[in-house]
Design a protein around this motif. Structure first.
Motif, PDB file in Angstrom:
ATOM      1  N   VAL A 440       0.917  -1.315  -0.058  1.00  0.00           N
ATOM      2  CA  VAL A 440      -0.114  -0.146   0.105  1.00  0.00           C
ATOM      3  C   VAL A 440       0.986   1.317   0.070  1.00  0.00           C
ATOM      4  CG1 VAL A 440      -1.661   1.229   1.259  1.00  0.00           C
ATOM      5  CG2 VAL A 440      -1.980  -1.179   1.192  1.00  0.00           C
ATOM      6  N   GLN A 441       1.775   1.198   0.730  1.00  0.00           N
ATOM      7  CA  GLN A 441       2.596   2.626   0.859  1.00  0.00           C
ATOM      8  C   GLN A 441       3.453   2.813  -0.318  1.00  0.00           C
ATOM      9  OE1 GLN A 441       4.929   1.519   4.590  1.00  0.00           O
ATOM     10  NE2 GLN A 441       3.990   3.319   5.608  1.00  0.00           N
ATOM     11  N   TYR A 442       3.744   1.711  -0.956  1.00  0.00           N
ATOM     12  CA  TYR A 442       4.513   1.673  -2.507  1.00  0.00           C
ATOM     13  C   TYR A 442       3.777   2.265  -3.246  1.00  0.00           C
ATOM     14  CZ  TYR A 442       7.363   0.012  -6.136  1.00  0.00           C
ATOM     15  OH  TYR A 442       8.143   0.103  -7.230  1.00  0.00           O
ATOM     16  N   ALA A 443       2.503   2.040  -3.272  1.00  0.00           N
ATOM     17  CA  ALA A 443       1.483   2.453  -4.310  1.00  0.00           C
ATOM     18  C   ALA A 443       1.740   4.334  -3.922  1.00  0.00           C
ATOM     19  CB  ALA A 443       0.047   2.081  -4.152  1.00  0.00           C
ATOM     20  N   HIS A 444       1.458   4.692  -2.922  1.00  0.00           N
ATOM     21  CA  HIS A 444       1.502   5.865  -2.330  1.00  0.00           C
ATOM     22  C   HIS A 444       2.930   6.603  -3.062  1.00  0.00           C
ATOM     23  CE1 HIS A 444       1.894   9.938  -0.299  1.00  0.00           C
ATOM     24  NE2 HIS A 444       0.738   9.697  -0.151  1.00  0.00           N
ATOM     25  N   ALA A 445       4.039   5.928  -2.648  1.00  0.00           N
ATOM     26  CA  ALA A 445       5.346   6.644  -3.040  1.00  0.00           C
ATOM     27  C   ALA A 445       5.604   6.519  -4.491  1.00  0.00           C
ATOM     28  CB  ALA A 445       6.432   5.544  -2.307  1.00  0.00           C
ATOM     29  N   ARG A 446       5.082   5.507  -5.161  1.00  0.00           N
ATOM     30  CA  ARG A 446       5.215   5.555  -6.769  1.00  0.00           C
ATOM     31  C   ARG A 446       4.449   6.798  -7.283  1.00  0.00           C
ATOM     32  NH1 ARG A 446       3.956  -0.297  -9.526  1.00  0.00           N
ATOM     33  NH2 ARG A 446       5.987  -0.416 -10.472  1.00  0.00           N
ATOM     34  N   ILE A 447       3.467   7.039  -6.775  1.00  0.00           N
ATOM     35  CA  ILE A 447       2.537   8.178  -7.310  1.00  0.00           C
ATOM     36  C   ILE A 447       3.426   9.559  -7.190  1.00  0.00           C
ATOM     37  CG2 ILE A 447       0.614   9.640  -6.970  1.00  0.00           C
ATOM     38  CD1 ILE A 447      -1.079   7.075  -6.262  1.00  0.00           C
ATOM     39  N   CYS A 448       3.893   9.575  -5.901  1.00  0.00           N
ATOM     40  CA  CYS A 448       4.633  10.725  -5.440  1.00  0.00           C
ATOM     41  C   CYS A 448       5.944  10.703  -6.490  1.00  0.00           C
ATOM     42  CB  CYS A 448       5.224  10.495  -4.282  1.00  0.00           C
ATOM     43  SG  CYS A 448       3.900  10.941  -3.004  1.00  0.00           S
ATOM     44  N   SER A 449       6.398   9.840  -6.650  1.00  0.00           N
ATOM     45  CA  SER A 449       7.554   9.480  -7.762  1.00  0.00           C
ATOM     46  C   SER A 449       7.156  10.104  -9.084  1.00  0.00           C
ATOM     47  CB  SER A 449       8.049   8.179  -7.770  1.00  0.00           C
ATOM     48  OG  SER A 449       9.092   7.944  -8.756  1.00  0.00           O
ATOM     49  N   VAL A 450       6.017   9.800  -9.508  1.00  0.00           N
ATOM     50  CA  VAL A 450       5.612  10.323 -10.894  1.00  0.00           C
ATOM     51  C   VAL A 450       5.669  11.735 -10.892  1.00  0.00           C
ATOM     52  CG1 VAL A 450       3.736  10.126 -12.683  1.00  0.00           C
ATOM     53  CG2 VAL A 450       4.294   8.029 -11.497  1.00  0.00           C
ATOM     54  N   PHE A 451       4.924  12.314  -9.762  1.00  0.00           N
ATOM     55  CA  PHE A 451       5.010  13.674  -9.924  1.00  0.00           C
ATOM     56  C   PHE A 451       6.456  14.487  -9.510  1.00  0.00           C
ATOM     57  CE2 PHE A 451       0.543  12.841  -8.980  1.00  0.00           C
ATOM     58  CZ  PHE A 451      -0.219  14.170  -9.635  1.00  0.00           C
ATOM     59  N   ARG A 452       7.142  13.740  -9.145  1.00  0.00           N
ATOM     60  CA  ARG A 452       8.601  14.101  -9.154  1.00  0.00           C
ATOM     61  C   ARG A 452       9.220  14.354 -10.438  1.00  0.00           C
ATOM     62  NH1 ARG A 452       8.957  11.717  -3.959  1.00  0.00           N
ATOM     63  NH2 ARG A 452       9.732   9.647  -5.116  1.00  0.00           N
TER      64      ARG A 452
END
Length: 560
Positions: A440-452
């Motif tokens: 679950v946390q990875y999904a959140h981090a991945r999205i943040c990464s896309v925005f970065r």
RNA sequence: GCGCCCGUGGCUCAGCAGGAUAGAGCAACGGUUUCCUAAACCGUGGGUCGGGGGUUCGAAUCCCUCCGGGCGCACCA
């Protein structure tokens, strides 16, 4: 705003109308139509909503469910509702209703506008108190307390999101029999440390924590207590030990992400005469009798197996008596509902506690007890016994150190409280995929990464209201949108069932839909319009994951 | 003995107020990376929902009963 609930109501209106318009010809009184459901089918091939009314009416109408469904469908279609795309009859007579996708594309702006509040339901005029952990200050917090803590805190958050005014409370058992034992244990340790050879009480608390506490005391205040009378000595040691213990418990729970609104001391009930007061009240109401010099409560009148002692022959009130006074106090404070989380080993206490509330004139259903099955801890493949007496507990602090707050909380919350929990320390420590919290946390981090990445590529972030969400036409995108739309309803159901584990499950589902989507479609691309739409979708996915994680008290990392 | 909880693929568990072909994850097997984090994705195999009876158009879900496991049955908390 809950788009799904609004749609469901709309469908119900249409079905009701169709029933009204068609039933007379079938000689059925509209009033006698049984309660039917409008539900979201598990299988998306069965439409957006399904209705079972035709099957329920079959007997009454003396027609087959399919015939009835046919008639109803005809009438539903006559309404020409703009929401409806098509209606099918399937299975044993289900009416499957397919909605056109317009509503889905309204969702992103709703989520954007609500942001950190998305999912929060309308405020209800109802105060709920949740009491949990309430561990004895005679030992360390163990795994059972950890489970209760994770559960109670998540439940409180959940109820608060569901619109209730929630207060979290810790009941400090700083009086009664176990405190006597604690005092005797402390005294023995103190005298032993000061060179006297005294026996340790047979039923004393043998944990290392007491040895350490006494050492601290001696370092701070010296050995002068040896000279005093036992009563004085015990009082000083107890005062010190309780203050230290409670501060320690408070800090441990804070480290576990749990902050209470109220810390309620049992001792105050004894000292203020509240216990005598409530005993008199029960006496006057005729629920009390004397037997062998003890005072008993007639709990058998409330379905309990046997009556329960309120005041022992030696004149000291039992824990039960104090608990009655305590719960009366809770209701006097104006809570509409009082929720307790207890270990399953306390289940015998439920009936008499509810009985006592009824005897005092309260509605026993307003006292809700969640019984949580006990935790068994395994380490190195062996069962670790949890006993305060022998002092071999694994403390909450160690748990947080070893497996981390997020993993620990998720592990506790994801399970139904009714099920036994075998906590494998080695497995949890591995930080393997066994633990869905990372998924679950990875999904959140991945999205943040896309925005970065988007920022790194020099993408101009659009204003969300200018984005055309209608470009999200892929099945995976619609599934994600539907799941996000489902969040408020999920909170509603989870709160109704006092089941925060549903939120953890919801998170796993949502993360799964996202990961699947992410692997199949690129977000960042040459097509600016589509890119913006997909960024919007990711943005609201992230908002929803983050909000849901907040409910269960798990962090939403921006990178992993 | 009495009471409460549990019994769902090899393992850990979901399954919300009975609904359509019982779902995930792990483990097993096979695939995916010149591409936004492979802590991910896709696919395959695997289940008498503890047994039996009942209610119902329809039961993993409700009722009864039996079996198995946990917990409780103190003038402890």
């Amino acid at each position: 705003m809950n788009l799904i609930a609004a749609l469901e109501n709309r469908i119900r209106e249409l079905v009701d109308l169709a029933l009204k318009n068609s039933l007379q010809a079938q000689e059925i009184n509209f009033e006698t139509v049984p309660d039917f459901v409008i539900e979201v089918p598990r299988d998306e091939n069965h439409g957006d909503f399904a209705c079972n009314v035709a099957m329920l009416l079959a007997r009454q109408a003396k027609k087959s469910p399919k015939d009835i469904a046919n008639i109803l469908v005809k009438h539903i279609l006559q309404a020409n509702a703009k929401e409806i795309e098509k209606v099918e009859i399937a299975g044993a007579g289900f009416i499957n209703i397919f909605i056109n996708d317009d509503w889905l594309y309204e969702l992103p702006m709703v989520v954007c506008q609500l942001g950190k509040e998305y999912g929060r339901l309308e405020t209800k005029n109802s105060k709920i108190q949740v009491e949990f952990v309430s561990a004895n200050p005679t030992g360390n917090l163990h795994m059972g307390n950890a489970r209760g803590g994770a559960l109670g805190d998540s439940l409180s958050n959940l109820l608060s999101w569901a619109g209730y005014q929630v207060e979290k409370e810790f009941y400090i058992n700083d009086a009664g029999n176990q405190i006597e034992i604690l005092g005797a244990s402390l005294e023995a340790r103190y005298l032993q440390q000061n060179g006297q050879s005294v026996p340790f009480p047979e039923d004393g608390y043998a944990g290392q924590d007491l040895v350490d506490l006494v050492k601290q005391f001696t370092a701070k205040y010296g050995s002068h207590l040896v000279e005093l009378e036992s009563k004085e000595r015990v009082k000083s040691l107890l005062d010190f030990a309780l203050t230290e213990k409670i501060a320690y418990i408070k800090e441990s729970l804070l480290n576990f992400g749990i902050k209470y609104d109220v810390w309620f001391s049992e001792k105050t009930l004894h000292e203020s005469g509240k216990i005598d007061e409530v005993l008199n009240e029960l006496k006057e109401a005729g629920y009390v009798y004397e037997h062998e010099e003890a005072l008993w409560f007639k709990s058998t009148q409330f379905g309990d197996e046997k009556d329960e002692v309120l005041v022992r022959a030696n004149g000291i009130p039992t824990y039960f008596a104090a608990d009655i006074a305590y719960h009366k106090n809770k209701f006097q404070r104006g809570f509409n509902r009082v929720i307790n989380i207890w270990g399953a080993d306390h289940h015998g206490h439920v009936k008499r506690m509810k009985g006592a509330m009824e005897a005092l004139g309260y509605i026993s259903d307003n006292l809700e007890i969640i019984l949580m099955q006990l935790v068994r801890l395994y380490s190195g493949g062996n069962l670790v016994r949890m006993s305060k007496r022998t002092g071999t507990t694994i403390a909450l602090d160690e748990l947080i150190d070893e497996v981390g707050l997020d993993a620990a909380r998720f592990t506790f919350v994801v399970r139904n409280p009714d099920s036994h929990l075998d906590f494998d320390l080695d497995l949890a420590k591995q930080k393997s995929m066994e633990n869905p919290v990372y998924y679950v946390q990875y999904a959140h981090a991945r999205i943040c990464s896309v925005f970065r990445q988007a920022v790194a590529f020099g993408v101009d972030m659009p204003s969300w209201e200018d984005v055309n969400a209608g470009l999200l036409v892929e099945d995976e995108e619609k599934r994600l949108l539907r799941k996000i739309a489902d969040f408020p309803a999920e909170i509603e159901v989870a709160a109704r069932n006092l089941a925060p584990h549903r939120i953890a499950r919801y998170l796993t589902d949502l993360a799964g839909l996202f990961h699947s989507y992410y692997n199949n479609f690129r977000v960042l691309s040459e097509n600016t319009e589509l890119q913006n739409a997909r960024l919007l979708l990711l943005h609201i996915t992230r908002t929803t994951i983050s909000n849901a994680l907040m409910i269960i008290g798990v962090s939403a990392p921006e990178q992993m």
